[in-house]
Design a protein around this motif. Sequence first.
Motif, PDB file in Angstrom:
ATOM      1  N   ALA A  13     -16.038   6.659  -3.672  1.00 17.27           N
ATOM      2  CA  ALA A  13     -14.451   6.514  -3.606  1.00 17.27           C
ATOM      3  C   ALA A  13     -13.915   7.215  -2.518  1.00 17.27           C
ATOM      4  O   ALA A  13     -12.960   6.552  -1.907  1.00 17.27           O
ATOM      5  N   LEU A  14     -14.371   8.150  -2.075  1.00 25.88           N
ATOM      6  CA  LEU A  14     -13.641   8.735  -0.852  1.00 25.88           C
ATOM      7  C   LEU A  14     -14.265   7.974   0.348  1.00 25.88           C
ATOM      8  O   LEU A  14     -13.232   8.041   1.221  1.00 25.88           O
ATOM      9  N   VAL A  15     -15.460   7.708   0.434  1.00 24.12           N
ATOM     10  CA  VAL A  15     -15.720   6.753   1.678  1.00 24.12           C
ATOM     11  C   VAL A  15     -14.861   5.408   1.763  1.00 24.12           C
ATOM     12  O   VAL A  15     -14.392   5.006   2.759  1.00 24.12           O
ATOM     13  N   VAL A  16     -14.850   4.769   0.573  1.00 25.03           N
ATOM     14  CA  VAL A  16     -13.995   3.562   0.491  1.00 25.03           C
ATOM     15  C   VAL A  16     -12.607   3.735   0.793  1.00 25.03           C
ATOM     16  O   VAL A  16     -11.671   3.036   1.678  1.00 25.03           O
ATOM     17  N   SER A  22      -8.414   4.122   7.505  1.00 22.97           N
ATOM     18  CA  SER A  22      -8.742   3.718   8.964  1.00 22.97           C
ATOM     19  C   SER A  22      -8.413   2.282   9.317  1.00 22.97           C
ATOM     20  O   SER A  22      -7.810   2.041  10.348  1.00 22.97           O
ATOM     21  N   ALA A  23      -8.865   1.324   8.612  1.00 29.57           N
ATOM     22  CA  ALA A  23      -8.564  -0.053   8.862  1.00 29.57           C
ATOM     23  C   ALA A  23      -7.200  -0.340   8.940  1.00 29.57           C
ATOM     24  O   ALA A  23      -6.599  -1.182   9.752  1.00 29.57           O
ATOM     25  N   THR A  24      -6.339   0.164   7.906  1.00 24.94           N
ATOM     26  CA  THR A  24      -4.991  -0.045   8.006  1.00 24.94           C
ATOM     27  C   THR A  24      -4.140   0.468   9.199  1.00 24.94           C
ATOM     28  O   THR A  24      -3.407  -0.140   9.861  1.00 24.94           O
ATOM     29  N   ALA A  25      -5.030   1.655   9.684  1.00 29.58           N
ATOM     30  CA  ALA A  25      -4.053   2.362  10.868  1.00 29.58           C
ATOM     31  C   ALA A  25      -4.604   1.546  12.097  1.00 29.58           C
ATOM     32  O   ALA A  25      -3.580   1.346  12.925  1.00 29.58           O
TER      33      ALA A  25
END
Length: 67
Positions: A13-16, A22-25
């Motif tokens: 859950a932390l990795v996802v 990061s993808a949103t940023a």
Amino acid sequence: MQESRRNFFKRSALVVGAAAVSATALAANKDDAIEADSNGVVVGKSTKKEILYKKSQAWEDFYKQAL
């Protein structure tokens, strides 16, 4: 056994979550860079010719009244 499953789900859950943030940023930065480089003008990849004006009687009447 039960404890290892819980730890696995916590870590995944932390990795996802980190990947989503990061993808949103990265996506937000990509859009800003394109807009800043083009002065707000949208640049497309269309091969169509853009027609802004087509001579017609209505436009002729409009221009006569405007002058």
